[in-house]
Design an enzyme around this catalytic site. Structure first.
Site, PDB file in Angstrom:
ATOM      1  N   SER A 145      34.679  24.007 -37.440  1.00 29.64           N
ATOM      2  CA  SER A 145      34.750  23.702 -36.018  1.00 29.64           C
ATOM      3  C   SER A 145      34.114  24.836 -35.199  1.00 29.64           C
ATOM      4  O   SER A 145      32.932  25.108 -35.336  1.00 29.64           O
ATOM      5  CB  SER A 145      36.198  23.426 -35.620  1.00 29.64           C
ATOM      6  OG  SER A 145      36.291  22.830 -34.347  1.00 29.64           O
ATOM      7  N   ASP A 221      36.911  11.951 -37.617  1.00 30.73           N
ATOM      8  CA  ASP A 221      37.246  13.137 -36.820  1.00 30.73           C
ATOM      9  C   ASP A 221      37.437  12.737 -35.360  1.00 30.73           C
ATOM     10  O   ASP A 221      36.558  12.118 -34.752  1.00 30.73           O
ATOM     11  CB  ASP A 221      36.103  14.152 -36.948  1.00 30.73           C
ATOM     12  CG  ASP A 221      36.447  15.521 -36.421  1.00 30.73           C
ATOM     13  OD1 ASP A 221      37.034  15.613 -35.329  1.00 30.73           O
ATOM     14  OD2 ASP A 221      36.107  16.512 -37.103  1.00 30.73           O
ATOM     15  N   HIS A 254      39.678  15.975 -38.664  1.00 26.42           N
ATOM     16  CA  HIS A 254      39.324  17.360 -38.343  1.00 26.42           C
ATOM     17  C   HIS A 254      40.250  18.381 -39.006  1.00 26.42           C
ATOM     18  O   HIS A 254      40.095  19.575 -38.800  1.00 26.42           O
ATOM     19  CB  HIS A 254      39.375  17.531 -36.819  1.00 26.42           C
ATOM     20  CG  HIS A 254      38.598  18.699 -36.286  1.00 26.42           C
ATOM     21  ND1 HIS A 254      37.219  18.754 -36.301  1.00 26.42           N
ATOM     22  CD2 HIS A 254      38.996  19.872 -35.713  1.00 26.42           C
ATOM     23  CE1 HIS A 254      36.804  19.894 -35.760  1.00 26.42           C
ATOM     24  NE2 HIS A 254      37.862  20.588 -35.401  1.00 26.42           N
TER      25      HIS A 254
END
Length: 276
Positions: A145, A221, A254
């Protein structure tokens, strides 16, 4: 560096160190996994950069990376994601301030006093690791991320410094998504031209080294469409012929469940380059 945690793990040691950082002007913590082979000589290092809200603990407790690092003989170094301390500037919300350093060198007050995570990861941290631990100087970098953004940017901006780079769910175009715009506006100011120095989609346009990029992205995600937008990196790489392996993994979100599912493949990818 002062060792503050020391736990046996897959024949090696999962440690956490604390040190005074000249770059950041605060005390920092960094997790280091030393595989069993480190008892017999110097080994290459994989630097892992974590995402928003994380510290040095998230990756080492959730990813399951130690098993694969022990198998391949790779040291794994996972620093905190921002400067820490009572005198370090902070903000309301999870996406700016502590836990959200974005791996940039801030130039705007009050952030510029401490928020220099780019310089810390590229220069100060490797000097500490290679000077005080059995590290060979061969480096790879990866992250998730915000940390995936950091890994891509750092590798692209420092040709020859890293032998391989990969990312999970990276923020590939921070200049064009809400997370990045908020952080860059605060840390770097309103001049969007200056933001390009920390935007992977801009950096591939002028990259002097064609280091292959490995990116895994879950298609479930929750941040895929508004914050991550991997298709922007794909288009940028295709435009200049920069090698990119972008794998859209069906059903994954995620979370660290995603990272744990594919971290073994990423460490094998890095080990092949590091031991070549």
């Amino acid at each position: 560096m002062q060792r503050i945690e020391h736990r046996a793990c897959f024949g090696g040691w999962q440690d956490v160190y604390e040190h005074a950082s000249d770059t950041l002007g605060c005390t920092m913590r960094v997790a280091v996994y030393l595989p069993p082979q480190a008892a017999h000589g110097r080994l290459p290092v994989l630097y892992w950069l974590s995402g928003l809200t994380c510290n040095e603990q998230n990756f080492i407790t959730k990813a399951g990376a130690q098993r694969y690092a022990a198998e391949h003989g790779v040291i794994v170094v996972a620093p905190d994601t921002s400067p820490r301390g009572d005198d370090v500037a902070d903000a309301d919300g999870y996406d700016l301030g502590k836990g959200a350093g974005f791996y940039v060198d801030a130039v705007q007050a009050p952030w510029s006093a401490h928020y220099r995570m780019y310089d810390y990861v590229v220069h100060e941290l490797p000097a500490l690791i290679e000077g005080g631990l059995p590290a060979s100087g061969a480096r790879a970098i990866s992250g998730h991320s915000m940390g995936g953004h950091g890994a891509l940017v750092i590798a692209l901006r420092n040709p020859g410094r890293y032998r391989s780079v990969s990312a999970f769910s990276p923020i590939v175009a921070p200049s064009r998504v809400p997370w990045g715009a908020k952080a860059f506006g605060a840390y770097l100011g309103d001049d969007r031209a200056a933001w390009r120095a920390y935007d992977a989609t801009a950096l591939v346009e002028t990259a002097t080294e064609r280091l292959p990029l490995l990116v895994d992205q879950g298609d479930a995600d929750e941040f895929l469409d508004d914050q991550l937008r991997p298709q922007l990196l794909q288009a940028a790489c295709e435009a200049v012929g920069h090698p990119l392996t972008l794998r859209l993994q069906p059903g994954y979100d995620h979370s660290y469940y995603f990272i744990a599912s594919f971290i073994g493949e990423h460490i094998a990818h890095h080990a092949a380059a590091l031991h070549a």
